[in-house]
Design a protein around this motif. Structure first.
Motif, PDB file in Angstrom:
ATOM      1  N   LYS A  22       0.831  -1.219   0.000  1.00 11.97           N
ATOM      2  CA  LYS A  22       0.000   0.000   0.000  1.00 11.97           C
ATOM      3  C   LYS A  22       0.859   1.260   0.000  1.00 11.97           C
ATOM      4  O   LYS A  22       0.651   2.191  -0.778  1.00 11.97           O
ATOM      5  N   GLY A  23       1.848   1.289   0.902  1.00  6.41           N
ATOM      6  CA  GLY A  23       2.701   2.473   1.023  1.00  6.41           C
ATOM      7  C   GLY A  23       3.510   2.702  -0.246  1.00  6.41           C
ATOM      8  O   GLY A  23       3.667   3.839  -0.707  1.00  6.41           O
ATOM      9  N   ALA A  26       1.228   4.001  -2.870  1.00  9.24           N
ATOM     10  CA  ALA A  26       0.839   5.372  -2.503  1.00  9.24           C
ATOM     11  C   ALA A  26       1.964   6.349  -2.841  1.00  9.24           C
ATOM     12  O   ALA A  26       1.722   7.435  -3.386  1.00  9.24           O
ATOM     13  N   GLN A  27       3.209   5.948  -2.547  1.00  5.43           N
ATOM     14  CA  GLN A  27       4.332   6.849  -2.843  1.00  5.43           C
ATOM     15  C   GLN A  27       4.450   7.115  -4.343  1.00  5.43           C
ATOM     16  O   GLN A  27       4.768   8.222  -4.769  1.00  5.43           O
ATOM     17  N   GLN A  37      -1.006  11.509   0.567  1.00 10.60           N
ATOM     18  CA  GLN A  37      -1.127  10.236   1.275  1.00 10.60           C
ATOM     19  C   GLN A  37      -1.177  10.444   2.779  1.00 10.60           C
ATOM     20  O   GLN A  37      -0.336  11.156   3.330  1.00 10.60           O
ATOM     21  N   SER A  39      -0.687   7.948   5.792  1.00 15.09           N
ATOM     22  CA  SER A  39      -0.443   6.612   6.330  1.00 15.09           C
ATOM     23  C   SER A  39      -0.710   6.701   7.830  1.00 15.09           C
ATOM     24  O   SER A  39       0.024   7.372   8.557  1.00 15.09           O
ATOM     25  N   THR A  40      -1.770   6.017   8.278  1.00 21.78           N
ATOM     26  CA  THR A  40      -2.066   6.087   9.717  1.00 21.78           C
ATOM     27  C   THR A  40      -0.970   5.395  10.528  1.00 21.78           C
ATOM     28  O   THR A  40      -0.697   5.785  11.662  1.00 21.78           O
ATOM     29  N   GLY A  41      -0.314   4.392   9.936  1.00 19.41           N
ATOM     30  CA  GLY A  41       0.799   3.742  10.631  1.00 19.41           C
ATOM     31  C   GLY A  41       1.938   4.733  10.872  1.00 19.41           C
ATOM     32  O   GLY A  41       2.508   4.800  11.962  1.00 19.41           O
ATOM     33  N   GLU A  42       2.259   5.543   9.843  1.00 18.72           N
ATOM     34  CA  GLU A  42       3.314   6.557   9.984  1.00 18.72           C
ATOM     35  C   GLU A  42       2.938   7.567  11.064  1.00 18.72           C
ATOM     36  O   GLU A  42       3.777   8.002  11.850  1.00 18.72           O
ATOM     37  N   ASP A  94      -3.998   5.281   3.603  1.00 20.69           N
ATOM     38  CA  ASP A  94      -3.192   4.058   3.576  1.00 20.69           C
ATOM     39  C   ASP A  94      -3.196   3.474   4.996  1.00 20.69           C
ATOM     40  O   ASP A  94      -2.566   4.035   5.884  1.00 20.69           O
ATOM     41  N   GLY A  95      -3.970   2.401   5.171  1.00 20.11           N
ATOM     42  CA  GLY A  95      -4.019   1.761   6.492  1.00 20.11           C
ATOM     43  C   GLY A  95      -5.220   2.173   7.324  1.00 20.11           C
ATOM     44  O   GLY A  95      -5.301   1.821   8.502  1.00 20.11           O
ATOM     45  N   GLN A 148      10.766   8.888   3.933  1.00 15.21           N
ATOM     46  CA  GLN A 148      10.030   7.643   4.213  1.00 15.21           C
ATOM     47  C   GLN A 148       9.935   6.681   3.030  1.00 15.21           C
ATOM     48  O   GLN A 148       8.963   5.923   2.905  1.00 15.21           O
TER      49      GLN A 148
END
Ligand code: ADP
Ligand code: AMP
Length: 234
Positions: A22-23, A26-27, A37, A39-42, A94-95, A148
């Motif tokens: 996904k990441g 997305a990038q 983007q 990213s909830t993880g980021e 993303d996420g 990232q």
């Protein structure tokens, strides 16, 4: 009274197991299409690294591969959207959402005036567990928060002193995510994904959302081309 809503921006939900790509996709969309983007993880790792109040609450959860509460993660998403969704750019989540409850909360958010111009598209990235496992154990990421970039390196990379691995884009150090280095944590994340995936997809099917199904086992550029083909078909 709310006027008739014209949808003119798309919010793409990149959906797939941890390690599905996904990441990475997305990038590419950010770089080639100028999308934005989240990213909830980021976002979670940022709070954890900087020991913010939120970081103190979620540190243990993200290190052990468990989900942050639906309400907290949704409020973090709302806060990000308020600051980042004013332009004309398409948005990638993303996420998020990762549970049917988060999907319902997102639908409630999108009823607010600030976000009512968004239409949702689900980009579903299918990859078997064995491939995902292989990808997670080979993932390296740039430690520079402004970069990232995501890479895949052979396992032997782990024996190289970490400061010898530099990002080709910004020359900062490449690192492995803590939650990718422990097999029990990887398994917990995959178990959690599998536990919630069906209910989440059923929810979106019941709402009549547009779905793009991608074969994410293909090389990165081909996955991107599959997405471009779906956009052209629209
Ligand atoms: P996610 O964001 O879904 O967790 P990432 O985008 O971080 O996944 O990708 C996980 C790992 O798999 C990274 O090492 C990345 O370089 C690699 N990867 C991503 N997409 C592909 C692909 N289509 N083919 C092979 N490797 C990939
Ligand atoms: P990711 O970078 O998407 O693999 O996410 C890393 C970790 O952040 C997850 O294992 C969770 O602990 C947390 N996280 C990210 N997104 C969510 C979400 N939508 N809901 C709950 N927790 C999340």
């Amino acid at each position: 009274m709310k006027s008739a809503i014209t949808h003119h921006k798309t919010m793409y939900i990149f959906f797939g197991a941890p390690g599905a790509g996904k990441g990475t996709l997305a990038q590419l969309c950010v770089e080639k299409l100028g999308w934005k983007q989240l990213s909830t993880g980021e976002l979670c790792r940022y709070h954890s690294l900087h020991h913010t109040e939120i970081g103190k609450q979620i540190d243990f959860l993200i290190k052990s591969g468990k989900l942050v509460s639906d309400s907290l993660i949704t409020s973090m998403v709302e806060d990000w959207l308020l600051r980042n969704s004013k332009g004309n750019q398409e948005i990638i989540l993303d996420g998020f959402p990762r549970t049917a409850e988060q999907a319902q909360m997102l639908d409630e958010l999108l009823k607010k005036d600030a976000f009512s111009s968004f239409k949702l598209v689900i980009v579903s990235m299918a990859v078997p567990n064995a491939v995902v496992l292989q990808r997670l154990t080979h993932r390296w990421v740039c430690s520079n928060p402004a970069c990232q970039a995501i890479y895949s390196l052979p396992n032997e990379g782990q024996t190289i002193p970490s400061n010898a691995l530099r990002c080709p884009h910004c020359s900062k150090e490449l690192i492995r995510r803590q939650d990718d280095q422990n097999m029990a944590v990887i398994e917990e994340r995959l178990k959690t994904f599998n536990h919630h995936a069906q209910a989440l997809m059923n929810y979106y099917k019941s709402t009549g959302c547009t779905f793009y199904e991608l074969d994410a086992t293909k090389p990165v550029i081909e996955v991107f081309e599959q997405l471009m083909a779906k956009l052209k078909e629209r």
